[in-house]
Design a protein around this motif. Structure first.
Motif, mmCIF file in Angstrom:
data_model
loop_
_atom_site.group_PDB
_atom_site.id
_atom_site.type_symbol
_atom_site.label_atom_id
_atom_site.label_comp_id
_atom_site.label_asym_id
_atom_site.label_seq_id
_atom_site.Cartn_x
_atom_site.Cartn_y
_atom_site.Cartn_z
ATOM 1 N N ASN A 152 0.832 -1.198 0.000
ATOM 2 C CA ASN A 152 0.000 0.000 0.000
ATOM 3 C C ASN A 152 0.867 1.249 0.000
ATOM 4 N N CYS A 153 0.466 2.237 -0.786
ATOM 5 C CA CYS A 153 1.170 3.506 -0.842
ATOM 6 C C CYS A 153 1.117 4.170 0.537
ATOM 7 N N PRO A 154 2.270 4.610 1.068
ATOM 8 C CA PRO A 154 2.268 5.272 2.371
ATOM 9 C C PRO A 154 1.664 6.679 2.331
ATOM 10 N N TRP A 155 1.355 7.195 1.149
ATOM 11 C CA TRP A 155 0.740 8.520 1.007
ATOM 12 C C TRP A 155 -0.772 8.421 0.904
ATOM 13 N N CYS A 156 -1.256 7.666 -0.090
ATOM 14 C CA CYS A 156 -2.699 7.643 -0.354
ATOM 15 C C CYS A 156 -3.369 6.333 0.049
ATOM 16 N N GLY A 157 -2.577 5.311 0.370
ATOM 17 C CA GLY A 157 -3.131 4.031 0.803
ATOM 18 C C GLY A 157 -3.540 3.102 -0.325
ATOM 19 N N ALA A 158 -3.351 3.522 -1.570
ATOM 20 C CA ALA A 158 -3.738 2.686 -2.709
ATOM 21 C C ALA A 158 -2.942 1.389 -2.706
ATOM 22 N N ASP A 159 -3.630 0.307 -3.057
ATOM 23 C CA ASP A 159 -3.015 -1.007 -3.135
ATOM 24 C C ASP A 159 -2.341 -1.164 -4.496
ATOM 25 N N PHE A 160 -1.125 -1.711 -4.524
ATOM 26 C CA PHE A 160 -0.428 -1.934 -5.787
ATOM 27 C C PHE A 160 0.519 -3.117 -5.653
ATOM 28 N N VAL A 190 13.501 4.828 -5.306
ATOM 29 C CA VAL A 190 12.323 5.681 -5.183
ATOM 30 C C VAL A 190 11.453 5.466 -6.412
ATOM 31 N N HIS A 191 10.153 5.207 -6.169
ATOM 32 C CA HIS A 191 9.183 5.001 -7.243
ATOM 33 C C HIS A 191 7.984 5.893 -6.980
ATOM 34 N N ASP A 192 7.399 6.438 -8.023
ATOM 35 C CA ASP A 192 6.193 7.248 -7.866
ATOM 36 C C ASP A 192 4.971 6.350 -7.802
ATOM 37 N N CYS A 193 4.044 6.693 -6.909
ATOM 38 C CA CYS A 193 2.785 5.960 -6.801
ATOM 39 C C CYS A 193 2.003 6.117 -8.111
ATOM 40 N N TYR A 194 1.473 5.015 -8.597
ATOM 41 C CA TYR A 194 0.694 5.034 -9.833
ATOM 42 C C TYR A 194 -0.566 5.890 -9.684
ATOM 43 N N TRP A 195 -1.118 5.945 -8.480
ATOM 44 C CA TRP A 195 -2.396 6.640 -8.265
ATOM 45 C C TRP A 195 -2.223 8.105 -7.893
ATOM 46 N N CYS A 196 -1.349 8.426 -6.933
ATOM 47 C CA CYS A 196 -1.254 9.816 -6.460
ATOM 48 C C CYS A 196 0.042 10.502 -6.894
#
Length: 59
Positions: free
Chosen positions: A2-10, A24-30
């Protein structure tokens, strides 16, 4: 995971051939930057993955 920023599952592929490393990777969602820390077990090479924000917090 889960993204530590928005909580989206990936899902993320971890290549044990890279050894222990941080990237470092950018979240796909946020699009927020996620620090991915991979540490391989010295016993059996199993990867332990920890995600955190660039500011050092987990959430």
């Amino acid at each position: 995971m889960n993204c530590p920023w928005c909580g989206a599952d990936f899902e993320m592929m971890i290549d044990p051939g890279e050894g222990s490393h941080e990237s470092v990777h950018d979240c796909y969602w946020c699009c927020a930057p996620i620090v991915v820390n991979v540490v391989l077990s010295e016993i059996d090479g199993t990867p332990e993955v920890r995600l955190s924000r660039e500011d050092g917090s987990d959430e």
